[in-house]
Scaffold this motif. Sequence first.
Motif, short mmCIF file in Angstrom:
data_model
loop_
_atom_site.label_atom_id
_atom_site.label_comp_id
_atom_site.label_asym_id
_atom_site.label_seq_id
_atom_site.Cartn_x
_atom_site.Cartn_y
_atom_site.Cartn_z
N ALA A 2 -3.22 114.55 -51.61
CA ALA A 2 -3.83 113.82 -50.48
C ALA A 2 -3.98 114.72 -49.26
O ALA A 2 -5.00 114.66 -48.55
CB ALA A 2 -2.97 112.60 -50.15
N LEU A 3 -2.97 115.55 -49.02
CA LEU A 3 -3.03 116.46 -47.88
C LEU A 3 -4.16 117.46 -48.05
O LEU A 3 -4.89 117.76 -47.09
CB LEU A 3 -1.69 117.20 -47.74
N GLY A 4 -4.34 117.98 -49.28
CA GLY A 4 -5.42 118.92 -49.53
C GLY A 4 -6.79 118.31 -49.28
O GLY A 4 -7.66 118.93 -48.66
N VAL A 5 -6.97 117.06 -49.76
CA VAL A 5 -8.25 116.37 -49.53
C VAL A 5 -8.47 116.15 -48.04
O VAL A 5 -9.58 116.36 -47.52
CB VAL A 5 -8.28 115.03 -50.29
N ALA A 6 -7.41 115.74 -47.34
CA ALA A 6 -7.53 115.49 -45.90
C ALA A 6 -7.89 116.76 -45.14
O ALA A 6 -8.72 116.74 -44.22
CB ALA A 6 -6.22 114.91 -45.37
N VAL A 7 -7.28 117.89 -45.52
CA VAL A 7 -7.57 119.16 -44.87
C VAL A 7 -9.03 119.55 -45.09
O VAL A 7 -9.72 120.02 -44.17
CB VAL A 7 -6.63 120.26 -45.37
N CYS A 8 -9.53 119.36 -46.33
CA CYS A 8 -10.92 119.69 -46.64
C CYS A 8 -11.88 118.83 -45.80
O CYS A 8 -12.86 119.35 -45.22
CB CYS A 8 -11.20 119.48 -48.13
N VAL A 9 -11.60 117.52 -45.74
CA VAL A 9 -12.46 116.62 -44.96
C VAL A 9 -12.44 117.02 -43.48
O VAL A 9 -13.48 117.09 -42.83
CB VAL A 9 -12.00 115.16 -45.13
N LEU A 13 6.56 113.45 -58.60
CA LEU A 13 5.29 112.73 -58.62
C LEU A 13 4.81 112.43 -57.20
O LEU A 13 3.64 112.66 -56.86
CB LEU A 13 5.44 111.43 -59.41
N TYR A 14 5.73 111.94 -56.37
CA TYR A 14 5.35 111.62 -54.99
C TYR A 14 4.94 112.87 -54.22
O TYR A 14 3.97 112.85 -53.44
CB TYR A 14 6.51 110.92 -54.27
N SER A 15 5.68 113.94 -54.41
CA SER A 15 5.35 115.18 -53.69
C SER A 15 4.00 115.72 -54.16
O SER A 15 3.20 116.23 -53.35
CB SER A 15 6.44 116.23 -53.90
N SER A 16 3.70 115.61 -55.47
CA SER A 16 2.40 116.06 -55.98
C SER A 16 1.27 115.24 -55.41
O SER A 16 0.24 115.78 -54.98
CB SER A 16 2.39 115.97 -57.52
N LEU A 17 1.45 113.92 -55.37
CA LEU A 17 0.43 113.05 -54.79
C LEU A 17 0.22 113.34 -53.30
O LEU A 17 -0.91 113.33 -52.80
CB LEU A 17 0.81 111.58 -54.99
N PHE A 18 1.33 113.62 -52.61
CA PHE A 18 1.24 113.94 -51.18
C PHE A 18 0.46 115.23 -50.97
O PHE A 18 -0.41 115.30 -50.08
CB PHE A 18 2.64 114.06 -50.59
N ILE A 19 0.74 116.24 -51.77
CA ILE A 19 0.04 117.52 -51.64
C ILE A 19 -1.45 117.35 -51.94
O ILE A 19 -2.31 117.91 -51.24
CB ILE A 19 0.66 118.57 -52.59
#
Length: 336
Positions: free
Chosen positions: A12-19, A4-10
Amino acid sequence: MEQLYSSLFIMALGVAVCVFYFVGSNWLLGIIFPARGVSNQKMAQNLRRAASVRPWLFLGPALAFLGLYLVYPVFESVYLSLHDRNGDQFVGMSNYVWLFNDGEFRESLFNNILWLLVVPAASTFFGLVIAALTDRVSWGNIAKSLIFMPMAISFIGASIIWKFVYDYRAPGSDQIGILNAVVEFFGGTAEAWVTMPFWNNFFLMVILIWIQTGFAMVILSAALRGIPEETVEAAVLDGANGVQIFFKILIPQIWGTIAVVWTTITILVLKVFDIVLAMTNGQWSTQVLANMMFDWMFRGGGDFGRGAAIAVIIMVAVIPVMVWNMRQAHAQMEGR
């Protein structure tokens, strides 16, 4: 919890990369084509250039992924279909010659045609009837929600549900399958439904019809609500009954939408795979093209050339339907 934590991290990372990409690309575009500290003529020119480049910056990642995961596999599949099992030696059309002489391929092709004849027609028909009926009752939205709910289930999940519906136990054992329990309740004999050649194809089709009826219902319900009330009222004043209004007034006005829904489901049926894999794995004369391709490409066959040849056949079958579907959808948007 780690998953669950790794999925949430991925995520969040994807959103951050897009921004970061969109902010950074706009910043870089502002540096290349500055709108300040230059003459008015130069500023206007830079603004025009930036405006023409900016859409491609936003489309760029999507186009790159489409090219990588859609366009490249098409050419690679055609290439592999002309080579041997390992993709090393050129064999020309040998894989296609084998394909059309293979009994399993003919069985798969026949089954796919059966699916094409039954599933789009049944899904569209049930969706249209349900859309027309639920629009006339106060609890129609609740009914639509229940009917649309299977769309939220994956094909594998739906197949597992229907495995319990068709489940068969040996004579003398309690039948936990709903269908066999009902059959025995009315004095019939329990059957292994998914092992009955020819008819088992229809039992598998029921699963996809169950899923796609909700999709057809939602699209057609929106189309029905777009029909002017004046036409229906005029038909009523002329003495038309409900059946006549449905077939002679409503259906002709949404025929374009019906065609789009029909062809959309047809494209899905041409690629049907998950249901057959989960229910029978192609046994008992239920094999379809996509499952046969998977077998030859990744399982016991282990032949990339033959698997790719089947993939090309599926692609060739899908393209005309897809093009026609897109044209119909475009015509619908333009109101023609």
